[in-house]
Structure formats: structure tokens, C-alpha cells
Design a protein around this motif. Structure first.
Motif, PDB file in Angstrom:
ATOM      1  N   VAL A  95       0.863  -1.181   0.000  1.00 17.87           N
ATOM      2  CA  VAL A  95       0.000   0.000   0.000  1.00 17.87           C
ATOM      3  C   VAL A  95       0.900   1.231   0.000  1.00 17.87           C
ATOM      4  O   VAL A  95       1.774   1.376   0.859  1.00 17.87           O
ATOM      5  CB  VAL A  95      -0.926   0.007   1.233  1.00 17.87           C
ATOM      6  N   VAL A  96       0.671   2.107  -0.982  1.00 17.60           N
ATOM      7  CA  VAL A  96       1.526   3.264  -1.202  1.00 17.60           C
ATOM      8  C   VAL A  96       0.670   4.529  -1.169  1.00 17.60           C
ATOM      9  O   VAL A  96      -0.383   4.577  -1.814  1.00 17.60           O
ATOM     10  CB  VAL A  96       2.214   3.152  -2.589  1.00 17.60           C
ATOM     11  N   LEU A  97       1.117   5.526  -0.414  1.00 22.19           N
ATOM     12  CA  LEU A  97       0.424   6.809  -0.386  1.00 22.19           C
ATOM     13  C   LEU A  97       1.112   7.752  -1.360  1.00 22.19           C
ATOM     14  O   LEU A  97       2.306   8.021  -1.229  1.00 22.19           O
ATOM     15  CB  LEU A  97       0.441   7.404   1.027  1.00 22.19           C
ATOM     16  N   ASP A  98       0.363   8.237  -2.338  1.00 20.12           N
ATOM     17  CA  ASP A  98       0.902   9.161  -3.333  1.00 20.12           C
ATOM     18  C   ASP A  98       0.433  10.567  -2.986  1.00 20.12           C
ATOM     19  O   ASP A  98      -0.697  10.952  -3.288  1.00 20.12           O
ATOM     20  CB  ASP A  98       0.430   8.761  -4.737  1.00 20.12           C
ATOM     21  N   ALA A  99       1.307  11.303  -2.320  1.00 16.70           N
ATOM     22  CA  ALA A  99       0.983  12.638  -1.839  1.00 16.70           C
ATOM     23  C   ALA A  99       2.273  13.315  -1.403  1.00 16.70           C
ATOM     24  O   ALA A  99       3.315  12.669  -1.302  1.00 16.70           O
ATOM     25  CB  ALA A  99       0.019  12.543  -0.645  1.00 16.70           C
ATOM     26  N   THR A 100       2.176  14.598  -1.130  1.00 14.28           N
ATOM     27  CA  THR A 100       3.315  15.271  -0.505  1.00 14.28           C
ATOM     28  C   THR A 100       3.484  14.663   0.885  1.00 14.28           C
ATOM     29  O   THR A 100       2.580  13.995   1.396  1.00 14.28           O
ATOM     30  CB  THR A 100       3.046  16.784  -0.350  1.00 14.28           C
ATOM     31  N   TRP A 101       4.636  14.899   1.513  1.00 15.08           N
ATOM     32  CA  TRP A 101       4.853  14.349   2.851  1.00 15.08           C
ATOM     33  C   TRP A 101       3.763  14.810   3.808  1.00 15.08           C
ATOM     34  O   TRP A 101       3.219  14.029   4.580  1.00 15.08           O
ATOM     35  CB  TRP A 101       6.231  14.751   3.384  1.00 15.08           C
ATOM     36  N   ARG A 102       3.419  16.088   3.771  1.00 15.91           N
ATOM     37  CA  ARG A 102       2.406  16.626   4.681  1.00 15.91           C
ATOM     38  C   ARG A 102       1.046  15.981   4.419  1.00 15.91           C
ATOM     39  O   ARG A 102       0.337  15.595   5.351  1.00 15.91           O
ATOM     40  CB  ARG A 102       2.321  18.141   4.536  1.00 15.91           C
ATOM     41  N   LYS A 103       0.680  15.874   3.165  1.00 12.38           N
ATOM     42  CA  LYS A 103      -0.625  15.292   2.821  1.00 12.38           C
ATOM     43  C   LYS A 103      -0.657  13.788   3.104  1.00 12.38           C
ATOM     44  O   LYS A 103      -1.686  13.246   3.496  1.00 12.38           O
ATOM     45  CB  LYS A 103      -0.978  15.563   1.357  1.00 12.38           C
ATOM     46  N   SER A 104       0.457  13.094   2.920  1.00 11.60           N
ATOM     47  CA  SER A 104       0.473  11.657   3.210  1.00 11.60           C
ATOM     48  C   SER A 104       0.296  11.426   4.710  1.00 11.60           C
ATOM     49  O   SER A 104      -0.382  10.492   5.134  1.00 11.60           O
ATOM     50  CB  SER A 104       1.755  10.991   2.707  1.00 11.60           C
ATOM     51  N   ARG A 105       0.868  12.290   5.501  1.00 14.76           N
ATOM     52  CA  ARG A 105       0.715  12.187   6.952  1.00 14.76           C
ATOM     53  C   ARG A 105      -0.744  12.407   7.349  1.00 14.76           C
ATOM     54  O   ARG A 105      -1.279  11.723   8.218  1.00 14.76           O
ATOM     55  CB  ARG A 105       1.622  13.222   7.609  1.00 14.76           C
ATOM     56  N   LYS A 106      -1.392  13.363   6.682  1.00 16.67           N
ATOM     57  CA  LYS A 106      -2.807  13.610   6.954  1.00 16.67           C
ATOM     58  C   LYS A 106      -3.646  12.403   6.530  1.00 16.67           C
ATOM     59  O   LYS A 106      -4.573  12.007   7.243  1.00 16.67           O
ATOM     60  CB  LYS A 106      -3.282  14.872   6.223  1.00 16.67           C
ATOM     61  N   MET A 107      -3.307  11.805   5.380  1.00 15.95           N
ATOM     62  CA  MET A 107      -4.026  10.604   4.941  1.00 15.95           C
ATOM     63  C   MET A 107      -3.891   9.491   5.967  1.00 15.95           C
ATOM     64  O   MET A 107      -4.851   8.792   6.275  1.00 15.95           O
ATOM     65  CB  MET A 107      -3.509  10.146   3.570  1.00 15.95           C
ATOM     66  N   LEU A 108      -2.693   9.330   6.499  1.00 20.76           N
ATOM     67  CA  LEU A 108      -2.459   8.309   7.525  1.00 20.76           C
ATOM     68  C   LEU A 108      -3.309   8.602   8.761  1.00 20.76           C
ATOM     69  O   LEU A 108      -3.956   7.714   9.312  1.00 20.76           O
ATOM     70  CB  LEU A 108      -0.968   8.262   7.879  1.00 20.76           C
ATOM     71  N   TYR A 109      -3.339   9.853   9.175  1.00 19.98           N
ATOM     72  CA  TYR A 109      -4.096  10.255  10.357  1.00 19.98           C
ATOM     73  C   TYR A 109      -5.608  10.044  10.161  1.00 19.98           C
ATOM     74  O   TYR A 109      -6.306   9.602  11.082  1.00 19.98           O
ATOM     75  CB  TYR A 109      -3.807  11.724  10.674  1.00 19.98           C
ATOM     76  N   LEU A 110      -6.110  10.342   8.968  1.00 21.66           N
ATOM     77  CA  LEU A 110      -7.548  10.271   8.698  1.00 21.66           C
ATOM     78  C   LEU A 110      -8.064   8.858   8.434  1.00 21.66           C
ATOM     79  O   LEU A 110      -9.275   8.651   8.387  1.00 21.66           O
ATOM     80  CB  LEU A 110      -7.907  11.159   7.503  1.00 21.66           C
TER      81      LEU A 110
END
Length: 184
Positions: A95-110
Motif C-alpha cells: 500500500v503506497v500513499l501518493d501525496a506530498t509528505w504533509r498530505k500523506s501524513r494527513k491521509m495516515l491520520y484520517l
């Protein structure tokens, strides 16, 4: 150039990346026949669970570094990645998050379901070739680079994924040709 990976790959792309000309997630998806691309930030929990279940009960693992600040965000430590899982990469869903570092962290949090996944740690990666985006550290790789290195690490075969890096280098060179002087 398509490259078949042993592991299935699920790319969760932040909506802001969809129209971004510098987005490497779409290029990754086009190069990996065993990949699926889904767009969102906060996924419906039932939908995300279904995506993580994969096509045939694969073991999902998150390609994401250990982040010491997780506890301050209320995120429990991720379960450990069992090195024995790499013996059968065909049983994995990367599973790969394709986002900026800040946005990927938010995706992880949400997305609590992502927080519960074991994380695959990358080892000994070269510096990023992603010269068209700013990184705060040399180990901050593009989605394509990180995924190619992770798949190579899982399969013990760097040469197999070299064409992905070569395609990415061509993509970066092409994008550099479009950038105004001094832009990054």
C-alpha cells in the motif's frame, strides 16, 4: 515500460496529485500491471477495508517510514513488519500513499485502517532523482522511486525494477524542459 511485480500494489493518491503535472503516482500505475490506483484523502472505512483485503486475501503492508511524531497525533505504533513475509512477495499487497509528505501524513491520520498496517522499512536507497520537486532530505523519494526500491527489496532483484527508474528519469528530464528558469 511495464514491469510485473510479484506483490500487488495499491496506490492511494491524494486528490491534489491527480492534476499535478509532476505526479509520479500515475506513471507508477501505468508501469505496474499489478497495481490499482484509488483517489481520496479520507476513505470510507468499509471501502478502504475492502481495498486492503485485496483480490485474494493478501497481507497488506504500508510503504511508509517510521515517524517518531505519530504518538503526538494519537497514532499507535505500527505493528512490526515480519521479514519472513518478504520470502513470499506474491502474498503481499504493498500500500503506497501518493501525496506530498504533509498530505500523506494527513491521509495516515484520517484513515485508522492504514495506521494498523505493518510498515515496510526501506533500506539503503539511493538519493532521489526527483529533481523537479523540493525535498527536505535526500531520502525523501518520489512515490515511483520508493515503490520501485521497495519491490526490488522484497524480491531481492534491483535490476528488475531499473526500467522504472529509467522511465522516471525520462519523465523528470521531460518535466525539467517545461519548467520556467529558476522554478522548482
Amino acid at each position: 515500460m511495464p514491469v510485473s511485480s510479484a506483490a500487488q500494489v495499491l496506490i492511494l493518491q491524494h486528490p491534489m496529485e491527480v492534476a499535478n503535472a509532476k505526479n509520479s503516482g500515475l506513471l507508477l500505475h501505468m508501469c505496474l500491471p499489478n497495481s490499482r490506483l484509488e483517489v481520496g484523502e479520507a476513505f470510507d472505512p468499509a471501502r478502504l477495508e475492502a481495498l486492503l483485503a485485496g483480490p485474494s486475501a493478501l497481507r497488506p503492508v504500508l510503504l511508509y517510514p517510521d515517524t517518531p511524531g505519530d504518538a503526538s497525533m494519537g497514532i499507535a505504533p505500527a505493528p512490526p513488519f515480519d521479514a519472513a513475509w518478504a520470502d513470499e512477495p506474491s502474498g503481499l499487497l504493498l500500500v503506497v500513499l501518493d501525496a506530498t509528505w504533509r498530505k500523506s501524513r494527513k491521509m495516515l491520520y484520517l484513515n485508522p485502517a492504514l495506521q494498523r498496517l505493518p510498515r515496510l522499512p526501506l533500506r539503503d536507497t539511493p538519493a532521489s532523482h526527483y529533481l523537479i520537486r523540493k525535498a527536505h532530505a535526500p531520502d525523501q523519494l518520489s512515490t515511483l522511486e520508493a515503490t520501485a526500491y521497495a519491490l526490488a527489496q522484497l524480491e531481492g532483484n534491483e535490476d528488475k525494477y531499473a526500467p522504472l527508474i529509467t522511465a522516471f528519469d525520462g519523465f523528470v528530464t521531460q518535466r525539467q524542459g517545461y519548467a520556467p528558469a529558476g522554478a522548482a
